[in-house]
Design a protein around this motif. Structure first.
Motif, short mmCIF file in Angstrom:
data_model
loop_
_atom_site.label_atom_id
_atom_site.label_comp_id
_atom_site.label_asym_id
_atom_site.label_seq_id
_atom_site.Cartn_x
_atom_site.Cartn_y
_atom_site.Cartn_z
N ASN A 1 35.61 31.08 31.39
CA ASN A 1 35.71 30.34 32.65
C ASN A 1 36.48 29.04 32.37
O ASN A 1 36.78 28.71 31.23
N TYR B 1 31.18 29.56 29.70
CA TYR B 1 30.84 30.96 29.91
C TYR B 1 31.97 31.87 29.47
O TYR B 1 33.15 31.57 29.68
N LEU C 1 32.97 35.92 29.99
CA LEU C 1 32.67 37.07 30.84
C LEU C 1 33.23 38.33 30.22
O LEU C 1 34.39 38.36 29.80
N THR D 1 28.99 44.10 33.59
CA THR D 1 29.71 42.85 33.36
C THR D 1 28.65 41.84 32.96
O THR D 1 27.56 41.80 33.55
N VAL E 1 27.81 37.76 31.75
CA VAL E 1 28.18 36.37 31.58
C VAL E 1 27.40 35.85 30.37
O VAL E 1 26.16 35.86 30.36
N VAL F 1 37.95 41.89 34.37
CA VAL F 1 37.21 40.81 35.00
C VAL F 1 38.13 39.59 35.11
O VAL F 1 39.06 39.45 34.33
N TRP G 1 37.78 35.23 36.47
CA TRP G 1 37.05 34.13 37.10
C TRP G 1 37.82 33.58 38.29
O TRP G 1 39.04 33.36 38.20
N SER H 1 35.26 41.81 39.36
CA SER H 1 35.34 42.87 38.36
C SER H 1 35.85 44.13 39.04
O SER H 1 35.65 44.34 40.24
#
Length: 94
Positions: free
Chosen positions: A8, A13, A15, A23, A25, A49, A51, A59
């Motif tokens: 992110n 984070y 992912l 998915t 985090v 994925v 952000w 996703s």
């Protein structure tokens, strides 16, 4: 296997999108990372994925769906179905 990994914007984070349809985090703000939240909305492998911001992401999957999710929410904010084939990539437009 994991098909996609994205940080992110803040960098706290990470992912992941995986063959197991999930998915996840990961909170990587400390010395040891841990699962912040796991999302199990896809019915087939999660291929990509991306952000939108620090807590919202999209996703996509071979199940022909795209889900928009948010950390802390137990349901997708939005789901898009109806594609004629698998969705291989997802990207937010800044």
């Amino acid at each position: 296997p994991i098909f996609s990994l994205k940080w992110n914007k803040t960098g706290n984070y990470l992912l992941s999108g995986s063959y197991d349809k999930s998915t996840i985090v990961w909170d990587v703000s400390g010395d040891v990372g841990f699962v912040k939240q796991q999302f199990n909305f896809h019915e087939a492998p999660a291929l990509d994925v991306d952000w939108k911001d620090d807590v919202t992401f999209a996703s996509c999957s071979t199940d022909m769906a795209v889900h928009v999710c948010q950390v802390g929410s137990d349901r997708p904010l939005r789901s898009y179905a109806g594609h004629a084939d698998e969705v291989n990539a997802v990207k937010w437009d800044p």
